[in-house]
Design a protein around this motif. Structure first.
Motif, PDB file in Angstrom:
ATOM      1  N   SER A  13       7.790  86.116 -17.513  1.00  0.00           N
ATOM      2  CA  SER A  13       7.273  86.989 -16.471  1.00  0.00           C
ATOM      3  C   SER A  13       5.770  86.791 -16.354  1.00  0.00           C
ATOM      4  CB  SER A  13       7.605  88.447 -16.773  1.00  0.00           C
ATOM      5  OG  SER A  13       7.042  88.830 -18.009  1.00  0.00           O
ATOM      6  N   GLY A  14       5.219  87.252 -15.251  1.00  0.00           N
ATOM      7  CA  GLY A  14       3.780  87.128 -15.043  1.00  0.00           C
ATOM      8  C   GLY A  14       3.363  87.793 -13.757  1.00  0.00           C
ATOM      9  N   THR A  15       2.113  87.592 -13.394  1.00  0.00           N
ATOM     10  CA  THR A  15       1.522  88.180 -12.197  1.00  0.00           C
ATOM     11  C   THR A  15       0.734  87.122 -11.459  1.00  0.00           C
ATOM     12  OG1 THR A  15       1.295  90.295 -13.346  1.00  0.00           O
ATOM     13  CG2 THR A  15      -0.025  90.001 -11.376  1.00  0.00           C
ATOM     14  N   VAL A  16       0.818  87.143 -10.131  1.00  0.00           N
ATOM     15  CA  VAL A  16      -0.074  86.315  -9.317  1.00  0.00           C
ATOM     16  C   VAL A  16      -1.331  87.160  -9.128  1.00  0.00           C
ATOM     17  CG1 VAL A  16      -0.437  85.152  -7.127  1.00  0.00           C
ATOM     18  CG2 VAL A  16       1.823  85.152  -8.163  1.00  0.00           C
ATOM     19  N   GLU A  17      -2.371  86.827  -9.868  1.00  0.00           N
ATOM     20  CA  GLU A  17      -3.560  87.662  -9.875  1.00  0.00           C
ATOM     21  C   GLU A  17      -4.351  87.525  -8.579  1.00  0.00           C
ATOM     22  OE1 GLU A  17      -5.752  87.542 -13.485  1.00  0.00           O
ATOM     23  OE2 GLU A  17      -3.945  87.791 -14.689  1.00  0.00           O
ATOM     24  N   ALA A  18      -4.896  88.631  -8.136  1.00  0.00           N
ATOM     25  CA  ALA A  18      -5.614  88.698  -6.861  1.00  0.00           C
ATOM     26  C   ALA A  18      -6.870  87.837  -6.838  1.00  0.00           C
ATOM     27  CB  ALA A  18      -5.963  90.150  -6.549  1.00  0.00           C
ATOM     28  N   GLY A  24      -2.127  90.340   0.957  1.00  0.00           N
ATOM     29  CA  GLY A  24      -1.160  90.178   2.035  1.00  0.00           C
ATOM     30  C   GLY A  24      -0.502  88.814   2.074  1.00  0.00           C
ATOM     31  N   ASP A  25      -1.081  87.813   1.387  1.00  0.00           N
ATOM     32  CA  ASP A  25      -0.470  86.485   1.342  1.00  0.00           C
ATOM     33  C   ASP A  25       0.794  86.523   0.489  1.00  0.00           C
ATOM     34  OD1 ASP A  25      -2.511  85.488   2.855  1.00  0.00           O
ATOM     35  OD2 ASP A  25      -3.422  84.286   1.265  1.00  0.00           O
ATOM     36  N   ALA A  26       1.744  85.667   0.815  1.00  0.00           N
ATOM     37  CA  ALA A  26       2.969  85.542   0.035  1.00  0.00           C
ATOM     38  C   ALA A  26       3.068  84.122  -0.515  1.00  0.00           C
ATOM     39  CB  ALA A  26       4.187  85.863   0.892  1.00  0.00           C
ATOM     40  N   TYR A  27       3.694  83.999  -1.663  1.00  0.00           N
ATOM     41  CA  TYR A  27       3.832  82.715  -2.341  1.00  0.00           C
ATOM     42  C   TYR A  27       5.256  82.558  -2.855  1.00  0.00           C
ATOM     43  CZ  TYR A  27      -1.220  82.569  -2.353  1.00  0.00           C
ATOM     44  OH  TYR A  27      -2.521  82.555  -1.955  1.00  0.00           O
ATOM     45  N   CYS A  49       0.712  88.466  -3.037  1.00  0.00           N
ATOM     46  CA  CYS A  49      -0.499  88.357  -3.837  1.00  0.00           C
ATOM     47  C   CYS A  49      -0.637  89.608  -4.700  1.00  0.00           C
ATOM     48  CB  CYS A  49      -1.694  88.209  -2.905  1.00  0.00           C
ATOM     49  SG  CYS A  49      -3.264  88.085  -3.749  1.00  0.00           S
ATOM     50  N   GLY A  50      -0.871  89.434  -5.990  1.00  0.00           N
ATOM     51  CA  GLY A  50      -1.020  90.537  -6.915  1.00  0.00           C
ATOM     52  C   GLY A  50       0.284  91.061  -7.491  1.00  0.00           C
ATOM     53  N   ALA A  51       1.416  90.496  -7.058  1.00  0.00           N
ATOM     54  CA  ALA A  51       2.721  90.994  -7.500  1.00  0.00           C
ATOM     55  C   ALA A  51       3.165  90.331  -8.800  1.00  0.00           C
ATOM     56  CB  ALA A  51       3.770  90.748  -6.418  1.00  0.00           C
ATOM     57  N   GLU A  52       4.130  90.963  -9.438  1.00  0.00           N
ATOM     58  CA  GLU A  52       4.713  90.446 -10.668  1.00  0.00           C
ATOM     59  C   GLU A  52       5.970  89.642 -10.359  1.00  0.00           C
ATOM     60  OE1 GLU A  52       5.468  93.640 -13.362  1.00  0.00           O
ATOM     61  OE2 GLU A  52       3.377  94.282 -13.374  1.00  0.00           O
TER      62      GLU A  52
END
Length: 99
Positions: A13-18, A24-27, A49-52
């Motif tokens: 698990s992890g987070t896409v850090e801001a 608002g961007d999606a990856y 962006c910023g989500a786990e």
């Protein structure tokens, strides 16, 4: 009757850090399994962006986690993950411990 040995399963698990993306961007976050000289993608998920993110039900082994733009293109970041005997936390960008 047939005896099937239990295989331990783990998660990454992890987070896409801001700090590396725009609000608002999606990856697409993908996880692939190392198979010889190549990496075979086994799962992908779209996150903001910023989500786990969490990839569960993984057997022990070597994996590569990639962060790609939602609309395609080259990976923004890649990380290696070696699943052995514990659950892993892998953030983008990778956190480096300092002594």
């Amino acid at each position: 009757d047939m005896w099937i040995p239990a295989v331990p399963r783990y998660q990454v698990s992890g987070t896409v850090e801001a700090t590396i993306c725009q609000a608002g961007d999606a990856y697409n976050v993908t996880i692939g399994e190392h198979r010889g000289a190549s990496v075979a993608m086994i799962r992908s998920m779209l996150i903001g962006c910023g989500a786990e993110f969490t990839f569960g039900d993984l057997a022990p082994g070597r994996y590569q986690i990639s962060l790609l733009p939602k609309d395609g293109g080259d990976a923004v970041a890649r990380q290696e993950a070696v699943v052995t005997d514990r659950d892993l936390q892998k953030d983008f960008p990778e956190v480096h411990a300092t002594p």
